[in-house]
Design a protein around this motif. Sequence first.
Motif, PDB file in Angstrom:
ATOM      1  N   GLY A 179       0.599  -1.168   0.082  1.00 46.97           N
ATOM      2  CA  GLY A 179       0.245   0.017   0.238  1.00 46.97           C
ATOM      3  C   GLY A 179       1.119   1.152   0.224  1.00 46.97           C
ATOM      4  N   THR A 180       1.508   1.210   0.556  1.00 46.17           N
ATOM      5  CA  THR A 180       3.086   2.266   0.994  1.00 46.17           C
ATOM      6  C   THR A 180       3.634   2.359  -1.086  1.00 46.17           C
ATOM      7  N   ALA A 181       3.979   1.531  -1.486  1.00 45.40           N
ATOM      8  CA  ALA A 181       4.682   1.481  -2.167  1.00 45.40           C
ATOM      9  C   ALA A 181       4.068   2.062  -3.888  1.00 45.40           C
ATOM     10  N   ALA A 182       2.508   1.721  -3.663  1.00 44.17           N
ATOM     11  CA  ALA A 182       1.631   2.128  -4.726  1.00 44.17           C
ATOM     12  C   ALA A 182       1.296   3.639  -4.421  1.00 44.17           C
ATOM     13  N   LEU A 183       0.726   3.506  -2.835  1.00 44.52           N
ATOM     14  CA  LEU A 183       0.399   5.386  -3.427  1.00 44.52           C
ATOM     15  C   LEU A 183       1.155   5.986  -2.715  1.00 44.52           C
ATOM     16  N   ALA A 184       3.099   6.362  -3.043  1.00 39.66           N
ATOM     17  CA  ALA A 184       3.683   6.710  -3.074  1.00 39.66           C
ATOM     18  C   ALA A 184       4.307   6.498  -4.596  1.00 39.66           C
ATOM     19  N   LEU A 185       4.232   5.518  -5.595  1.00 41.82           N
ATOM     20  CA  LEU A 185       4.130   5.609  -6.664  1.00 41.82           C
ATOM     21  C   LEU A 185       3.370   6.650  -7.466  1.00 41.82           C
ATOM     22  N   GLY A 229      -1.661  -5.616  -4.245  1.00 38.22           N
ATOM     23  CA  GLY A 229      -2.226  -4.974  -2.935  1.00 38.22           C
ATOM     24  C   GLY A 229      -3.891  -5.103  -1.980  1.00 38.22           C
ATOM     25  N   SER A 230      -3.965  -4.241  -3.488  1.00 37.43           N
ATOM     26  CA  SER A 230      -5.347  -4.631  -3.251  1.00 37.43           C
ATOM     27  C   SER A 230      -6.095  -5.996  -2.960  1.00 37.43           C
ATOM     28  N   ARG A 231      -6.064  -6.960  -3.671  1.00 36.34           N
ATOM     29  CA  ARG A 231      -6.479  -8.157  -4.593  1.00 36.34           C
ATOM     30  C   ARG A 231      -5.922  -8.928  -2.872  1.00 36.34           C
ATOM     31  N   ARG A 232      -5.331  -8.897  -2.233  1.00 32.40           N
ATOM     32  CA  ARG A 232      -4.585  -8.916  -1.067  1.00 32.40           C
ATOM     33  C   ARG A 232      -5.332  -8.867  -0.288  1.00 32.40           C
ATOM     34  N   ALA A 233      -6.043  -7.715  -0.183  1.00 33.85           N
ATOM     35  CA  ALA A 233      -7.031  -7.173   1.337  1.00 33.85           C
ATOM     36  C   ALA A 233      -8.115  -7.256   0.509  1.00 33.85           C
ATOM     37  N   PHE A 234      -8.423  -7.518  -0.028  1.00 34.31           N
ATOM     38  CA  PHE A 234      -9.682  -7.729  -1.007  1.00 34.31           C
ATOM     39  C   PHE A 234      -9.818  -9.780  -0.218  1.00 34.31           C
ATOM     40  N   MET A 270      -4.815   1.875   1.137  1.00 34.39           N
ATOM     41  CA  MET A 270      -3.591   3.067   0.450  1.00 34.39           C
ATOM     42  C   MET A 270      -3.612   2.259  -0.985  1.00 34.39           C
ATOM     43  N   SER A 271      -3.415   1.114  -0.603  1.00 37.30           N
ATOM     44  CA  SER A 271      -3.344   0.167  -1.822  1.00 37.30           C
ATOM     45  C   SER A 271      -4.438   0.487  -3.207  1.00 37.30           C
ATOM     46  N   LEU A 272      -5.387   0.527  -2.710  1.00 36.92           N
ATOM     47  CA  LEU A 272      -6.945   1.272  -4.005  1.00 36.92           C
ATOM     48  C   LEU A 272      -6.154   2.724  -4.554  1.00 36.92           C
ATOM     49  N   GLY A 273      -5.839   3.751  -3.088  1.00 37.41           N
ATOM     50  CA  GLY A 273      -5.307   5.528  -3.157  1.00 37.41           C
ATOM     51  C   GLY A 273      -4.433   5.287  -3.994  1.00 37.41           C
ATOM     52  N   GLY A 274      -3.450   4.088  -4.385  1.00 37.50           N
ATOM     53  CA  GLY A 274      -2.045   4.037  -5.083  1.00 37.50           C
ATOM     54  C   GLY A 274      -2.631   3.410  -6.140  1.00 37.50           C
ATOM     55  N   PHE A 275      -3.587   2.986  -6.291  1.00 39.04           N
ATOM     56  CA  PHE A 275      -3.932   2.735  -7.709  1.00 39.04           C
ATOM     57  C   PHE A 275      -4.284   3.335  -8.307  1.00 39.04           C
ATOM     58  N   VAL A 276      -4.996   3.991  -7.646  1.00 38.68           N
ATOM     59  CA  VAL A 276      -6.267   4.989  -8.317  1.00 38.68           C
ATOM     60  C   VAL A 276      -5.273   6.494  -8.691  1.00 38.68           C
TER      61      VAL A 276
END
Length: 151
Positions: free
Chosen positions: A24-30, A68-73, A82-88
Amino acid sequence: MTSAQQPHAQQGRSDEREQDGGLGTAALALGLVAAGTGLTAALWSGMDGLGWAALALGLIGLVVGFIGSRRAFHDPQRSGGMSLGGFVLSLVGLVVGAWIVVPGLLGIGTFGEGLTLDECMAQAQGQQEERMCASQHVDEYRARFGDPGTG
């Protein structure tokens, strides 16, 4: 001087949900960097290199955010916000980067509009801009230089 000890049950517990392992942190930063880079390139002309960076970072952030979103789902103990926010945000960076890069690749940009073929070719700074001139003045270009596809 003795410091008061916390009860043993609350010492190791910071949140009921597990962290997502850094995805999530990596996805949000990216996503933040991709969206920021893409929007910077969109606001200032001549920053096509930033469009490529936004495209690449957006693609990487999209993959990391999706994983990250799939793992959380699939695991209710994980937090996927955070993964979903990074995805968007990565999707925003990817779309803006593509919006900047694709017209240049296809030769359909706005360079040379309203100019004659000679004026356009004189102002062109590289093959990409020469292709834009040729695509805007196809008939005149073919009459003078021949069909580039038959060469």
